[in-house]
Design an enzyme around this catalytic site. Sequence first.
Site, PDB file in Angstrom:
ATOM      1  CE  LYS A   1      -4.311  -1.601   2.079  1.00 35.17           C
ATOM      2  NZ  LYS A   1      -5.310  -1.406   3.127  1.00 35.17           N
TER       3      LYS A   1
ATOM      4  CG  ASP B   1      -8.563   0.851   3.121  1.00 32.55           C
ATOM      5  OD1 ASP B   1      -9.444   0.049   2.758  1.00 32.55           O
ATOM      6  OD2 ASP B   1      -7.345   0.592   3.092  1.00 32.55           O
TER       7      ASP B   1
HETATM    8  P1  NAP Z   1      -1.626  -2.956  11.645  1.00 36.23           P
HETATM    9  O1  NAP Z   1      -1.094  -1.888  10.770  1.00 36.23           O
HETATM   10  O2  NAP Z   1      -0.797  -4.170  11.906  1.00 36.23           O
HETATM   11  O3  NAP Z   1      -2.037  -2.280  13.071  1.00 36.23           O
HETATM   12  C1  NAP Z   1      -2.557  -3.051  14.115  1.00 36.23           C
HETATM   13  C2  NAP Z   1      -2.745  -2.164  15.357  1.00 36.23           C
HETATM   14  O4  NAP Z   1      -3.380  -2.936  16.382  1.00 36.23           O
HETATM   15  C3  NAP Z   1      -1.433  -1.643  15.957  1.00 36.23           C
HETATM   16  O5  NAP Z   1      -1.660  -0.364  16.454  1.00 36.23           O
HETATM   17  C4  NAP Z   1      -1.157  -2.655  17.067  1.00 36.23           C
HETATM   18  O6  NAP Z   1      -0.421  -2.117  18.150  1.00 36.23           O
HETATM   19  C5  NAP Z   1      -2.556  -2.972  17.555  1.00 36.23           C
HETATM   20  N1  NAP Z   1      -2.638  -4.331  18.097  1.00 36.23           N
HETATM   21  C6  NAP Z   1      -2.263  -5.478  17.462  1.00 36.23           C
HETATM   22  N2  NAP Z   1      -2.523  -6.549  18.245  1.00 36.23           N
HETATM   23  C7  NAP Z   1      -3.062  -6.073  19.396  1.00 36.23           C
HETATM   24  C8  NAP Z   1      -3.513  -6.692  20.583  1.00 36.23           C
HETATM   25  N3  NAP Z   1      -3.488  -8.013  20.752  1.00 36.23           N
HETATM   26  N4  NAP Z   1      -3.999  -5.899  21.566  1.00 36.23           N
HETATM   27  C9  NAP Z   1      -4.060  -4.567  21.416  1.00 36.23           C
HETATM   28  N5  NAP Z   1      -3.644  -3.909  20.306  1.00 36.23           N
HETATM   29  C10 NAP Z   1      -3.137  -4.664  19.299  1.00 36.23           C
HETATM   30  O7  NAP Z   1      -3.003  -3.527  11.057  1.00 36.23           O
HETATM   31  P2  NAP Z   1      -4.104  -2.740  10.193  1.00 36.23           P
HETATM   32  O8  NAP Z   1      -3.827  -2.918   8.762  1.00 36.23           O
HETATM   33  O9  NAP Z   1      -4.268  -1.382  10.749  1.00 36.23           O
HETATM   34  O10 NAP Z   1      -5.417  -3.628  10.502  1.00 36.23           O
HETATM   35  C11 NAP Z   1      -5.923  -3.707  11.813  1.00 36.23           C
HETATM   36  C12 NAP Z   1      -7.264  -4.431  11.848  1.00 36.23           C
HETATM   37  O11 NAP Z   1      -8.217  -3.739  11.071  1.00 36.23           O
HETATM   38  C13 NAP Z   1      -7.233  -5.867  11.290  1.00 36.23           C
HETATM   39  O12 NAP Z   1      -8.070  -6.670  12.081  1.00 36.23           O
HETATM   40  C14 NAP Z   1      -7.816  -5.713   9.907  1.00 36.23           C
HETATM   41  O13 NAP Z   1      -8.456  -6.898   9.466  1.00 36.23           O
HETATM   42  C15 NAP Z   1      -8.826  -4.611  10.146  1.00 36.23           C
HETATM   43  N6  NAP Z   1      -9.125  -3.843   8.929  1.00 36.23           N
HETATM   44  C16 NAP Z   1     -10.405  -3.832   8.492  1.00 36.23           C
HETATM   45  C17 NAP Z   1     -10.739  -3.123   7.361  1.00 36.23           C
HETATM   46  C18 NAP Z   1     -12.170  -3.127   6.897  1.00 36.23           C
HETATM   47  O14 NAP Z   1     -12.416  -2.778   5.740  1.00 36.23           O
HETATM   48  N7  NAP Z   1     -13.106  -3.467   7.738  1.00 36.23           N
HETATM   49  C19 NAP Z   1      -9.758  -2.405   6.653  1.00 36.23           C
HETATM   50  C20 NAP Z   1      -8.445  -2.420   7.135  1.00 36.23           C
HETATM   51  C21 NAP Z   1      -8.140  -3.158   8.282  1.00 36.23           C
HETATM   52  P3  NAP Z   1       1.195  -1.973  18.093  1.00 36.23           P
HETATM   53  O15 NAP Z   1       1.484  -0.703  17.358  1.00 36.23           O
HETATM   54  O16 NAP Z   1       1.589  -1.935  19.520  1.00 36.23           O
HETATM   55  O17 NAP Z   1       1.706  -3.208  17.367  1.00 36.23           O
END
Ligand code: NAP
Length: 261
Positions: free
Chosen positions: A47, A83
Amino acid sequence: MHNAAFRSLDMDWVYVPFPVRPEKLGRAVRGLEALNVRGVNVTIPHKEAVIEYVDELHETASLIGAVNTLEFDDGTVRGYNTDADGCLRALEEVTSVRNSSVLILGAGGAARACAFRLALAGASGILILNRTPERAHSLAGDIWEKLGFDVSSGGYDLIPEAAVDADIIIDTTPVGMHPHTDDEALVTAELMHEGMVVYDLVYNPVRTVLLREAEKASAVPVSGLKMLVYQGAESFRIWTGRKAPVDVMEEAVLEGLWRKD
Ligand code: NAP
């Protein structure tokens, strides 16, 4: 969901996956353009890196620093971030973001797209809390630098006091995502209030542990399924110039999730 949309509108189009290795990203983009492909979605881990191969970057994508949709138009490669729009549209369906105070949990890619979009949409206040507080501070600093919008930031220890004052809570972390459906929610019902909007970006399962807490508190639950469908709908509009059949797309996603389970 795109193929279901094409079928329902009787369009002779097809949406297919292309796995691409990072070192071949540039060649892949140029190849798609040469093949007269109309557009593609771009996902993890490309991305940010794909921006290098874009000729015209849409304003939101430029602010966020990430592209999830490419449009090929007569030799020009355009990059968008749908998004961000998907995140906002799902919220606007149940509340007005303007003048709302928003608590965002997590500071990764999804949080970044939502936070920039909500700042642009006129939220009265945004607080970003993350497991690693430094990442929340860094995102807040970036929004301040680019938009002059003052975002507060910190760690999860601030959740209890912050949740009580929020109009909208957005959980952008993978907590509760399949197969970890029994994780403990980052915010529990006692910290929520009636009418508050609780939005979980996780879409599998549709009814997450956080949304179950929201139901207990008579808050308004919003599933990540909506963001998924609406970001797709916006990409669909960019590529085809037509209004996306969102009900058909949502049904197709749900069917896909059931089949996976
Ligand atoms: P990412 O860049 O890896 O970010 C994940 C975030 O969650 C980070 O801030 C991380 O904290 C935190 N985190 C991870 N595991 C955790 C835990 N066990 N407890 C508390 N905080 C935690 O991922 P992303 O791309 O943003 O995606 C995140 C989520 O959103 C995923 O579940 C994804 O499927 C969902 N999503 C959904 C859509 C949709 O269209 N609905 C679109 C995009 C993403 P740290 O910084 O400390 O690692």
